[in-house]
Each structure stands twice: as structure tokens, then as C-alpha cells.
Write an enzyme that holds these catalytic residues in place. Structure first.
Site, mmCIF file in Angstrom:
data_model
loop_
_atom_site.group_PDB
_atom_site.id
_atom_site.type_symbol
_atom_site.label_atom_id
_atom_site.label_comp_id
_atom_site.label_asym_id
_atom_site.label_seq_id
_atom_site.Cartn_x
_atom_site.Cartn_y
_atom_site.Cartn_z
ATOM 1 N N ASP A 70 0.789 -1.241 0.000
ATOM 2 C CA ASP A 70 0.000 0.000 0.000
ATOM 3 C C ASP A 70 0.819 1.289 0.000
ATOM 4 O OD1 ASP A 70 -2.275 -1.663 0.169
ATOM 5 O OD2 ASP A 70 -1.889 -1.873 2.308
ATOM 6 N N HIS A 110 -4.293 -2.483 -5.787
ATOM 7 C CA HIS A 110 -3.546 -1.359 -6.355
ATOM 8 C C HIS A 110 -4.537 -0.314 -6.853
ATOM 9 C CE1 HIS A 110 -0.033 -4.364 -7.135
ATOM 10 N NE2 HIS A 110 -0.128 -4.010 -5.878
#
Ligand code: IMP
Ligand code: MG
Length: 387
Positions: free
Chosen positions: A11, A39
Site C-alpha cells: 500500500d 492497487h
């Protein structure tokens, strides 16, 4: 071939970086993980969340899901939903390795049940179960779906998991997805494609999933994912020689986040942590869980840079620090170093950027003796400073 890797726990903004970089490449490849990854990419103000499909898809690049990945067909189908109105057919660009392993509903059930006891805090995507089955030579590969006995073999497995955990497993939607895969998705020995691209001088970038500190060997075991997340595994996860690797982009946020359990030395709690979570939108894109947040830890960053052989450091989320008065970094000696924020001013031009902003970036670069190549100051494709 270049590789882009997350230097922490996932992340850090890999998706947006790949999306930005992709215009310079001909092919974008995933080599590890599954739809456990999330993503996030913004394209013309629209938010897309990709889990197993490589982030290069928005740029209409050839996208490879390599042999090192584990693949849930239902995830591909639901991700494709987002592209209904995009004006091109994403399936023309996506290639799945015939040697990648298959995630099935039985694996997802097993992951859910097992994690109730083990408490790793997995994404419940079946990821770890499938890698374990791969290593114990019991797994289903994508190429198995073309075999006559696939359904029978799978149902025997599904039945065994169902009995083991006293749980019902629904397979109808999965079987439909398998039929869809067989007819609609390009399934092939992708190692030939990738090697041919490289041989013909085309540019290939590999998109890592999860992060270095979630790596099965070097992460905070047992609170890790079940694949190798390091740059080196791109070669194995695609079937190419290490000789072809050129640049290695390592991505970090200017602070650290983690979802799931496991150690986190610089973790913040209370008001400040809530503030960063809100400013940074720090909620898991796969599970929606609130991320844990903390200050940047230089020792860990140094370790991750070493493990991956990073050539280009990318730092993201600097816009979040614009909105704090001060922030901290844990230095190489373990001391907390305080920095003044640059405040809510324009930082998009490096040459005219405030001294506080430059000082922070230069501190990281000088301390770790590494070139900073990209700084992200917002979520849109152009909110990126290239140094
Ligand atoms: P698994 O990969 O689902 O087995 O989960 C193992 C650990 O990795 C858990 O702590 C997850 O929260 C974490 N994890 C897996 N994928 C990601 C990701 O893409 N971003 C952040 N954390 C992840
Ligand atoms: Mg993510």
C-alpha cells in the site's frame, strides 16, 4: 527489464507509480501474489482498484499475470466490471501464465477458517492456502482447467475442505468462471512472451505485490504473505534470467502503514493516527480494514533497499505531510528526529519547493545514499515530481 517493489508492508502507492511509468514501457507484468493485493489507480478522476490485473491495463499495455502468481478467475471477472465503459477491451491485453496456480472457493474457505485460529489477519483470498498446495505438489495449475478430470478432482478437494471445516462451499459461479477463462482469456506459456519482448528490445516492467517486509523469508514471519515479494523473485515468477534486470524502483510512503497483525515499532495511536488515516485515506483497498499507521523507520527502509538492490527510490504521499505541523522519522540510531512541515503550499516544482520539503527528501537520500527518482504529491497521474 525493470522492477518496481514496495519497501514496506504494501500500500505504498505502487499502482499509481506503475500507471505513471507504464507509458515508457511495452509490457507490465505481475510475478507474485494474487488478488490479495489492491492497487489503486486514478485515471481522469475515476478511481480503479486492481487486484490481480496489472496496473498497466489503464495505459493499454500488454499485461502478463506470470507463473509466480496465484489466480482467482472470479477476481478477474469482477475487476473487469470497472472497465465496461473504458472504450477498449482489456482482455485483448491480458495474458495469464498456464503455470500460475488457481485459487478456488475451497481455498478461500480454508483461508477464512484457518485464519480464525492462526490470526495472521490474512486477506481471506485463499492466497496462502494455494501457495502451500503448490509447494506440497497438490495444487491446480491454470493449465489443469483444460483437462477432462479437472471438475472431478476439484470437487473431491472441495468436499474434503467442506468436511474438515464443517462449512458449505458454493462452486457454481466458480465453474462458470472456469468456462469463461477457457474460452475468453489468453492463457499461454507467458515465459516465452516475456523473453521474446526482452530479446526484441521492448521495455518490460514488473509490478511487485505486497511489500518487502511481508516477504515469506525476510518479512516479519509469521505475519507475512506466502510468496516472495523481493525484486529477485520477479525472475522466477516470470521465467527470465537475472541478467536482464536493469533498474529497480523501490517505493515507500513518507510514513508507514500496515494491515493485518505483526510487529510495528513506530506505530501511532489515538488522534494523530486517526488524522493520518483520514488524510491519507488509509483503508485497505482489498478488505476495507483501517490501516495501522506509524512514522518512517530508516533502519527498515535501509534493510529493504539492500534486499532489493534498489536503484531508484520513490517516495509517496508527501501531500499528507503538507497538512501536519510536524512529523517524525526514526533514524538509523533508533532516535526519533523531528521535522517541520512545509505547510499547505505548492510543492509541485522541486526547484521552487519550500526548504523544509527539500530538506526532508535530501535527508532520506543522503542518509541512505540513494537516488530519489520520483516523489508523489497527490493521487492523479500528473501529481508526481520526477527528479
Ligand atoms: P495474505 O497475503 O492474504 O495471506 O495475508 C498475509 C498478510 O499480508 C496479512 O497481514 C495481510 O494483511 C497482508 N497483505 C496481503 N496482501 C496485502 C497487500 O496487498 N497490501 C497490504 N497488506 C497485504
Ligand atoms: Mg494495496
Amino acid at each position: 527489464m525493470d522492477i518496481l517493489i514496495d519497501l514496506f508492508y504494501g500500500d505504498v502507492g505502487k499502482g499509481r507509480l506503475i500507471d505513471y511509468l507504464a507509458s515508457d514501457y511495452d509490457m507490465v507484468c505481475r510475478f507474485n501474489g494474487s488478488n490479495n493485493a489492491g492497487h489503486v489507480v486514478y485515471n481522469q478522476g475515476v478511481k480503479y482498484i486492481l487486484h490481480i490485473i496489472p496496473s498497466g491495463i489503464l495505459q493499454e499495455k500488454v499485461c502478463v499475470i506470470g507463473n509466480g502468481c496465484v489466480v482467482n478467475p472470479l477476481s478477474i471477472i469482477s475487476e473487469l466490471e470497472q472497465f465496461k465503459d473504458i472504450g477498449f477491451n482489456p482482455l485483448n491485453y491480458i495474458y495469464v501464465s498456464d503455470k500460475a496456480h488457481l485459487i478456488t472457493p475451497a481455498d478461500i474457505s480454508a483461508d477464512e477458517m484457518k485464519d480464525k485460529i492462526q490470526k495472521i489477519g490474512t486477506t481471506k483470498s485463499g492466497n496462502g492456502i494455494v501457495y502451500a498446495r503448490k509447494a506440497s505438489r497438490e495444487g491446480f495449475r491454470i493449465l489443469d482447467i483444460f483437462k477432462d478430470d479437472f471438475k472431478e478432482r476439484y470437487l473431491a478437494y472441495s468436499d474434503s475442505i467442506s468436511k474438515l471445516y464443517y462449512t458449505e462451499i458454493l462452486n457454481d459461479e466458480f465453474f462458470n468462471a472456469i468456462e469463461w477463462m477457457k474460452t475468453k482469456v489468453k492463457i499461454t506459456a507467458t515465459e516465452y512472451m516475456v523473453n521474446n519482448y526482452i530479446k526484441n528490445g521492448k521495455k518490460v516492467i514488473c509490478e511487485g505485490a505486497q511489500g518487502t517486509l511481508l516477504d515469506i523469508d525476510f518479512g516479519t514471519y509469521p505475519y507475512v504473505t506466502s510468496s516472495s515479494t523481493l525484486a529477485a523473485s520477479a525472475c522466477i515468477g516470470l521465467g527470465v534470467s537475472p541478467k536482464v534486470v536493469d533498474r529497480i524502483f523501490g517505493v515507500t510512503k513518507c510514513y508507514v502503514t500496515r494491515v493485518g497483525n505483526g510487529e510495528f515499532d513506530t506505530e501511532l495511536f489515538g488522534e494523530l493516527s486517526d488524522k493520518i488515516i483520514e488524510l491519507g485515506g488509509e483503508y485497505g483497498s482489498t478488505t476495507g480494514r483501517k490501516r495501522r499507521v506509524g512514522w518512517l523507520d530508516m533502519k527498515l527502509l535501509q534493510y529493504s533497499i539492500m534486499l532489493n538492490g534498489v536503484t531508484d527510490l520513490c517516495i509517496t504521499k508527501l501531500d499528507i505531510f503538507s497538512q501536519l505541523e510536524e512529523f517524525y522519522v526514526k533514524d538509523l540510531n533508533g532516535d526519533m528526529v523531528r521535522f517541520d512541515s512545509w505547510g499547505n503550499v505548492d510543492i509541485s516544482n522541486w526547484d521552487n519547493a519550500p526548504i523544509e520539503f527539500r530538506k526532508f527528501i535530501e535527508y532520506i537520500s543522503n542518509t541512505l545514499e540513494i537516488k530519489v527518482s520520483h516523489i508523489s504529491i497527490g493521487r492523479d497521474r500528473n501529481e508526481l515530481i520526477k527528479l
